[in-house]
Design an enzyme around this catalytic site. Structure first.
Site, PDB file in Angstrom:
ATOM      1  N   GLU A 103     -13.362  22.435 103.754  1.00 24.92           N
ATOM      2  CA  GLU A 103     -14.368  23.505 103.863  1.00 24.92           C
ATOM      3  C   GLU A 103     -15.112  23.690 102.549  1.00 24.92           C
ATOM      4  OE1 GLU A 103     -16.192  25.311 105.472  1.00 24.92           O
ATOM      5  OE2 GLU A 103     -15.260  26.355 107.141  1.00 24.92           O
ATOM      6  N   ASP A 104     -16.329  24.175 102.657  1.00 23.42           N
ATOM      7  CA  ASP A 104     -17.103  24.485 101.455  1.00 23.42           C
ATOM      8  C   ASP A 104     -16.621  25.777 100.810  1.00 23.42           C
ATOM      9  OD1 ASP A 104     -17.989  25.958 103.636  1.00 23.42           O
ATOM     10  OD2 ASP A 104     -20.120  25.630 103.281  1.00 23.42           O
ATOM     11  N   ASP A 107     -14.928  32.887 102.914  1.00 26.65           N
ATOM     12  CA  ASP A 107     -15.364  34.251 102.607  1.00 26.65           C
ATOM     13  C   ASP A 107     -14.441  35.215 103.332  1.00 26.65           C
ATOM     14  OD1 ASP A 107     -16.713  36.507 101.889  1.00 26.65           O
ATOM     15  OD2 ASP A 107     -18.526  36.081 103.008  1.00 26.65           O
ATOM     16  N   VAL A 157     -23.667  32.311  96.935  1.00 26.37           N
ATOM     17  CA  VAL A 157     -23.948  31.108  96.141  1.00 26.37           C
ATOM     18  C   VAL A 157     -24.566  30.010  97.005  1.00 26.37           C
ATOM     19  CG1 VAL A 157     -22.169  31.538  94.402  1.00 26.37           C
ATOM     20  CG2 VAL A 157     -21.576  30.267  96.481  1.00 26.37           C
TER      21      VAL A 157
HETATM   22  P1  5GP Z   1     -16.146  33.285 106.881  1.00 31.27           P
HETATM   23  O1  5GP Z   1     -15.057  32.813 105.944  1.00 31.27           O
HETATM   24  O2  5GP Z   1     -16.689  34.626 106.478  1.00 31.27           O
HETATM   25  O3  5GP Z   1     -15.743  33.246 108.332  1.00 31.27           O
HETATM   26  O4  5GP Z   1     -17.396  32.330 106.834  1.00 31.27           O
HETATM   27  C1  5GP Z   1     -17.490  31.315 105.917  1.00 31.27           C
HETATM   28  C2  5GP Z   1     -18.840  30.661 106.086  1.00 31.27           C
HETATM   29  O5  5GP Z   1     -19.876  31.586 105.698  1.00 31.27           O
HETATM   30  C3  5GP Z   1     -18.957  29.478 105.156  1.00 31.27           C
HETATM   31  O6  5GP Z   1     -18.538  28.280 105.766  1.00 31.27           O
HETATM   32  C4  5GP Z   1     -20.439  29.504 104.821  1.00 31.27           C
HETATM   33  O7  5GP Z   1     -21.162  28.810 105.806  1.00 31.27           O
HETATM   34  C5  5GP Z   1     -20.828  30.973 104.877  1.00 31.27           C
HETATM   35  N1  5GP Z   1     -20.775  31.599 103.534  1.00 31.27           N
HETATM   36  C6  5GP Z   1     -19.896  32.502 103.068  1.00 31.27           C
HETATM   37  N2  5GP Z   1     -20.169  32.835 101.787  1.00 31.27           N
HETATM   38  C7  5GP Z   1     -21.249  32.112 101.429  1.00 31.27           C
HETATM   39  C8  5GP Z   1     -22.011  31.993 100.209  1.00 31.27           C
HETATM   40  O8  5GP Z   1     -21.775  32.627  99.162  1.00 31.27           O
HETATM   41  N3  5GP Z   1     -23.061  31.137 100.227  1.00 31.27           N
HETATM   42  C9  5GP Z   1     -23.399  30.410 101.328  1.00 31.27           C
HETATM   43  N4  5GP Z   1     -24.440  29.600 101.226  1.00 31.27           N
HETATM   44  N5  5GP Z   1     -22.701  30.489 102.494  1.00 31.27           N
HETATM   45  C10 5GP Z   1     -21.639  31.325 102.531  1.00 31.27           C
HETATM   46 MG    MG Z   2     -18.199  26.084 105.887  1.00 27.42          MG
END
Ligand code: 5GP
Ligand code: MG
Ligand code: MG
Length: 183
Positions: A103-104, A107, A157
């Protein structure tokens, strides 16, 4: 910072190309040790994970396979709800295999916990997660992330796969956007 056009939209570089490369090398060495002799399948989550997938997999030296999934998280506004739809499923049958979700960024962790449950139900030998970035919110949900590149502050970011309106993914560094981009 690079002299790309999109680069001028950055306010602050959080992680340089060199810092990212060095950490990716460390993670790859750790994964090489942990998965030695095992049939490991790297599962990249599109589209954000493409850069980390490409660099991490090339920094690893054990035999491995790669597959990709695309999911979308229903939610109001920018917060993910944890209700997830599969846009592109895996090509591979993962039963009996060691799956490493790449994963990138984590959050809220809601998308990821859904993904772990979904993949775990397919009878793999193991499911672990490697995330390049992790935000403080992630601590609130019980998602066990075995490999983390960097813990970062709660800021939005972009770069190195991460987008804003599907742009900035090709930046070589990770940074925050200048206010003029949003307005
Ligand atoms: P969560 O963990 O809230 O379910 O979602 C994670 C996804 O939200 C990540 O895979 C990404 O696509 C997006 N995301 C969360 N934080 C950021 C951020 O700081 N920058 C960007 N570009 N995407 C984010
Ligand atoms: Mg992702
Ligand atoms: Mg995005």
């Amino acid at each position: 910072m690079d002299a790309t056009d999109t680069g001028t939209d950055l306010e602050h570089v959080l992680l340089s190309e060199e810092q990212l490369a060095e950490r990716i090398r460390e993670l790859a060495a750790e994964l090489d040790r942990d998965y030695a002799g095992q049939d490991v399948l790297l599962v990249g989550v599109l589209k954000g994970a493409v850069m980390v997938m490409a660099d991490l997999s090339r920094a690893m030296s054990i035999p491995l396979s790669m597959d990709f999934m695309a999911v979308s998280s229903y939610g109001s506004g920018t917060k993910s709800s944890g209700v997830v739809r599969i846009l592109k499923d895996l090509d591979a049958d993962i039963s009996g295999r060691h799956v490493l979700i790449v994963e990138d960024i984590i959050d809220s962790g809601l998308t990821l916990s859904w993904l772990i449950a979904n993949l775990s139900s397919r009878g793999p030998a193991s499911v672990r997660v490697c995330a390049l970035l992790r935000k403080p919110e992630a601590a609130k949900v019980v998602v066990d992330v075995a490999y983390v590149g960097f813990d970062i502050p709660n800021e939005f970011v972009v770069g190195y796969g991460l987008d804003y309106s599907d742009r900035y993914r090709n930046l070589k560094c990770v940074g925050t956007l200048a206010p003029h981009v949003y307005s």
